[in-house]
Scaffold this active site. Structure first.
Site, PDB file in Angstrom:
ATOM      1  N   HIS A 156     -42.825  -7.180 -24.136  1.00  0.00           N
ATOM      2  CA  HIS A 156     -41.503  -6.680 -24.519  1.00  0.00           C
ATOM      3  C   HIS A 156     -41.601  -5.473 -25.450  1.00  0.00           C
ATOM      4  CE1 HIS A 156     -37.378  -7.347 -26.461  1.00  0.00           C
ATOM      5  NE2 HIS A 156     -37.111  -7.277 -25.167  1.00  0.00           N
ATOM      6  N   LYS A 200     -41.977  -1.677 -26.853  1.00  0.00           N
ATOM      7  CA  LYS A 200     -41.558  -0.320 -26.482  1.00  0.00           C
ATOM      8  C   LYS A 200     -42.284   0.626 -27.426  1.00  0.00           C
ATOM      9  CE  LYS A 200     -37.808  -3.061 -25.506  1.00  0.00           C
ATOM     10  NZ  LYS A 200     -37.515  -4.374 -26.080  1.00  0.00           N
TER      11      LYS A 200
END
Length: 477
Positions: free
Chosen positions: A215, A217
């Site tokens: 997850h 970024k």
């Protein structure tokens, strides 16, 4: 013969259920989870056995075993730069920050510059400018990348960088980006960009690890500049999806030694996904004007995930809650924290801390949205203030602790972020940065409505029952 094979199959299924129940007993991270899996595996192995091997494994064991090889090489690489790096280590004296360093297994560094990026236009303008300025290499990973207008803009910037002979490494989560398509990825590869899915189910031993997600970024340019936060790549993150409306999110740009923490997290993920080890620059680089003006900030990067020996994300959140004395403001699009975090929030409010939780008014994931109603009444009774963001969808993951520290990252306050996802957070224990976050969040709270206890009490019985039922599924949401 047929009945004999059927009997053998039944025996093997029940044996597999019993063996898996023992594994659940020894490895489940909560007693409630262990009990639920054991009962299901013994009583209903035909359904529970496949479910356990997809959803029940508490740790990413393949990543754990591969980490030993990575750590050995990384330590050898970093030793070459030790004399350059030591001068940027702070040596935290505050017990709260020391605990975060130990939890993260990352150092607190000085001489960093920080820039809050509020909402999509500002964030992607900064990301694209960073890509366009790259000279040596680009490390980029997102949970979701879409083949839409924004995704194609990203593709164009990366392709232009590759044509300038910049090395580009593009990592994506195959579940989050499942609709990306081979055409998009093929165009990146044709331009000379190194592309890989994260491969949480890589290899036959890990083929059932479908419940784990990357997850994170992250964007790192030349080991000097780095970005992290809540944004993925899709036009909805620019507020162009009518279903969500205006999109409220926050990213953070870093320049300085802390960027090497982002780089190390990417380096580990890339090695897991591809089996290759990247040759990168590990010499700290700073924004010299920021350092000369005495405006450098302390930053510690906190990677977390299901390969950690501790439940890093949950422990980090609990620690930050316990360290608050005057104020704790939290924003999260998905708010279904475990009991430890719930208890910490209630206790903080009881000792007089201004505890505020900001959540979206509009649901994105219905089960998660409904689950929160099961425990919000207890929160509000304890003095926690709950706010719903009105203009559109709230997706930022930000915490403000007193007037002294703030964090920006990818962690939602739910079981998936705490135990199943690879996540990353930047904690900035600096008063000026905390003031910037305070100003930003004050504007957000002005666009919220406060949830009252009477509102929750007045809900019809069927909605209360649905919320309780949804909350039971919180461990796998």
């Amino acid at each position: 013969m047929t009945s004999w094979l059927l009997g053998l199959a039944i025996f093997l299924i029940h044996l597999g259920g019993a063996i898996s129940a023992v594994l659940a007993l020894m490895s489940s991270r909560t007693s409630q989870g262990a009990i639920a899996w054991i009962i299901s595996l013994v009583a209903m192995p035909y359904l529970a056995l496949p479910a356990y091997w997809v959803f029940g494994r508490p740790r990413f064991y393949g990543y754990v075993s591969a980490r030993g090889q990575r750590d050995t090489l990384l330590r050898r690489v970093l030793l070459r730069y030790r004399d350059r790096f030591d001068s940027y280590l702070v040596g935290a004296t505050d017990a709260d920050v020391k605990a975060v360093e130990k939890l993260a297994m990352m150092p607190l560094t000085r001489a960093n510059s920080t820039e809050l990026l509020v909402d999509g236009d500002q964030t992607f303008d900064s990301l694209f400018a960073g890509i366009d300025a790259a000279r040596s290499y680009i490390l980029i990973q997102f949970f979701i990348v879409r083949n839409d207008e924004l995704g194609r803009r990203l593709q164009e910037h990366l392709v232009r960088a590759a044509r300038r002979q910049v090395r580009v490494y593009f990592l994506y989560d195959e579940i989050g980006s499942r609709q990306l398509g081979d055409g998009y990825l093929g165009e990146l590869r044709e331009a000379g960009i190194h592309v890989s899915a994260f491969h949480s189910s890589r290899g036959w031993r890990h083929r059932f690890q479908l419940n784990f997600r990357n997850h994170r970024k992250i964007l790192v340019v030349d080991g000097r500049e780095g970005w992290l936060g809540g944004f993925n790549v899709g036009v909805e993150y620019l507020g162009q999806d009518p279903r969500h409306g205006p999109w409220r999110d926050t990213h953070l740009k870093l320049v300085g030694p802390s960027v090497l923490g982002l780089q190390e997290a990417f380096w580990e993920d890339w090695h897991w996904a591809t089996g290759t080890m990247l040759s990168l620059s590990w010499a700290p680089q700073v924004d010299q004007p920021t350092v000369d003006e005495g405006n450098g900030r302390h930053v510690v990067i906190v990677p977390s995930g299901p390969a950690d020996p501790q439940e890093t994300a949950s422990l980090l959140v609990q620690h930050l809650i316990h360290s608050a004395h005057q104020r704790l403001w939290v924003t999260s699009p998905y708010f279904v924290p475990d009991e430890g975090v719930q208890d910490a929030l209630r206790l903080a409010a009881m000792r007089g801390v201004d505890v505020r939780i900001m959540m979206p008014e509009r649901p994105d994931h219905l089960l998660v949205f409904l689950s929160a109603f099961a425990f919000l009444p207890d929160m509000i009774r304890a003095g926690v203030k709950v706010y719903r963001y009105q203009p559109g969808f709230l997706h930022q993951k930000v915490m403000l602790i007193d007037d002294s520290a703030a964090s920006v990252g990818t962690v939602n306050l739910d079981n998936r972020s705490f135990r199943l996802n690879f996540e990353i957070t930047a904690l900035v224990p600096h008063q000026a940065f905390a003031l910037e976050v305070e100003t930003m969040l004050e504007q957000d709270f002005a666009n919220c409505r406060e949830v009252s206890l009477d509102e929750l009490r007045s809900r019809p019985l069927w909605r209360k029952l649905v919320s309780r039922a949804a909350y039971l599924l919180a461990p796998v949401q």
